[in-house]
Design an enzyme around this catalytic site. Structure first.
Site, PDB file in Angstrom:
ATOM      1  N   CYS A 245       0.824  -1.215   0.000  1.00 52.28           N
ATOM      2  CA  CYS A 245       0.000   0.000   0.000  1.00 52.28           C
ATOM      3  C   CYS A 245       0.860   1.267   0.000  1.00 52.28           C
ATOM      4  CB  CYS A 245      -0.984  -0.040   1.171  1.00 52.28           C
ATOM      5  SG  CYS A 245      -2.386   1.084   0.985  1.00 52.28           S
ATOM      6  N   HIS A 329      -4.041  -5.432  -0.035  1.00 53.80           N
ATOM      7  CA  HIS A 329      -3.717  -5.915   1.314  1.00 53.80           C
ATOM      8  C   HIS A 329      -3.831  -7.446   1.401  1.00 53.80           C
ATOM      9  CE1 HIS A 329      -3.294  -2.193   3.695  1.00 53.80           C
ATOM     10  NE2 HIS A 329      -4.037  -1.676   2.721  1.00 53.80           N
ATOM     11  N   GLU A 331      -2.921  -9.371   3.776  1.00 53.09           N
ATOM     12  CA  GLU A 331      -3.188  -9.867   5.132  1.00 53.09           C
ATOM     13  C   GLU A 331      -4.683  -9.974   5.405  1.00 53.09           C
ATOM     14  OE1 GLU A 331      -3.813  -5.573   5.482  1.00 53.09           O
ATOM     15  OE2 GLU A 331      -2.352  -6.812   4.427  1.00 53.09           O
TER      16      GLU A 331
END
Length: 352
Positions: A245, A329, A331
């Site tokens: 990001c 993202h 995760e």
């Protein structure tokens, strides 16, 4: 209590206040996720923003003390069509009104969030005020003029070095607003992680003898932190570097590339991203208002992933240096596990 959301373009939405009864101003954005509101509220990348949820009911499974992405709520305000007053889940510890009140955040419900989202899509993100009082035009203008988010990274970054022990490779993570689940994802792979403040010098990072450097997510415009970009430049070619990001955007700038602001950003858990090396399409979680410009990427940098909604850059690798970064993202789990192998790819690049 009655409340108003006042937009920078003069539009006013009337609804009901909840949470902490203190006026707030921020950049109004929208998120299309159906769940994950606690992770959104505590994500440091939302610092300075008033977040509108497009899903009509928010808070139905409550909130707890385990699912925070940081030490507390980071949004400036919260906008929903309807908040759930009676959440039902075995993990629920708070309902959303109480939770926002504890964290001193004002929310507004009962407005047409679909109409608000259309305004943002058509006109772009803009400043907004949530208030429970009547403001004069002068007061409104003063609040808008007084709001700036150019120090966002400093506000959310760690203030001291922290170490998470592990038996695997040693990663130094530059903290621009790192999410807890990113740390867990590395920890689950037995990595030792040294978390350093955003403005840590390259020399101090190299002195820690890491196997690789990770550039975290975070809020704001990547061009607001030129000193960080300068330090990243000094790390290129010295250690493998990965990023997510904001870290991805900062790395592009350090490589003499460029970034630009999106009209209304990518925020949600249903964004399709294509891996250009395999042709595989992943469902990704995203939260950013800026992207890396494909035009002007330096020689030796390859685009690895693209967003299938608008064709923007979602990942890049360097042919000469051990550099790999992504915009989305991995995760998060909207796929639910489409993007999880990204961390294995990061570790492979950083493994001696």
């Amino acid at each position: 209590m009655k409340a108003k959301l006042i937009l920078e373009n003069g539009t006013i939405f009337e609804g009901k206040a909840f949470g902490y009864m203190k006026e707030t101003v921020g950049e109004v954005v929208f998120n299309t996720s159906m769940t994950g509101y606690q992770e959104i509220l505590t994500d440091p990348s939302y610092y300075g923003q008033i977040v509108t949820m497009t899903y009509p009911m928010i808070g139905n499974y409550g909130l707890n003390l385990d699912d925070h992405e940081s030490a507390g709520v980071k949004v400036k305000g919260f906008v929903v069509r309807e908040k759930a007053d009676h959440p039902n889940n075995w993990r629920c510890e708070f309902e959303i009104d109480e939770y926002l009140n504890r964290h001193k955040i004002l929310g507004i419900e009962g407005i047409d969030t679909r109409a608000l989202t259309k305004i943002i899509r058509n006109s772009g993100t803009m400043k907004g005020i949530i208030t429970v009082r009547d403001l004069t035009q002068g007061q409104i203008a003063s609040k808008f003029n007084g709001f700036h988010n150019d120090k966002a990274v400093e506000e959310v970054s760690s203030k001291e070095v922290k170490v998470m022990e592990g038996d695997g490779i040693h990663i130094v993570a530059m903290d621009f607003g790192i999410k807890n689940n990113i740390l867990r994802s590395f920890k689950n792979r037995n990595c030792k992680i040294t978390i350093v403040p955003a403005h840590t010098k390259a020399e101090a990072i190299l002195a820690l003898s890491p196997d690789g450097v990770f550039l975290s997510n975070g809020p704001g415009d990547p061009k607001d932190v030129p000193t960080v970009i300068h330090e990243i430049k000094k790390l290129i070619g010295k250690k493998p570097i990965t990023g997510i990001c904001l870290g991805h955007q900062l790395l592009a700038l350090a490589l003499e590339g460029d970034t630009e602001k999106l009209k209304f950003g990518h925020r949600g858990a249903n964004h399709p991203v294509k891996d250009l090396s395999t042709g595989r399409v992943m469902i990704t979680s995203q939260n950013h208002g800026y992207v890396v410009c494909e035009d002007g990427l330096p020689e030796g940098v390859e685009v690895t992933h693209i967003n299938l909604n608008d064709g923007t850059v979602e990942g890049m690798k360097h042919h000469e240096h051990q550099i790999y970064s992504i915009q989305f993202h991995p995760e998060a789990c909207p796929g639910p596990h489409d993007t999880d192998p990204i961390f294995d790819e990061f570790i492979e690049i950083m493994t001696p």
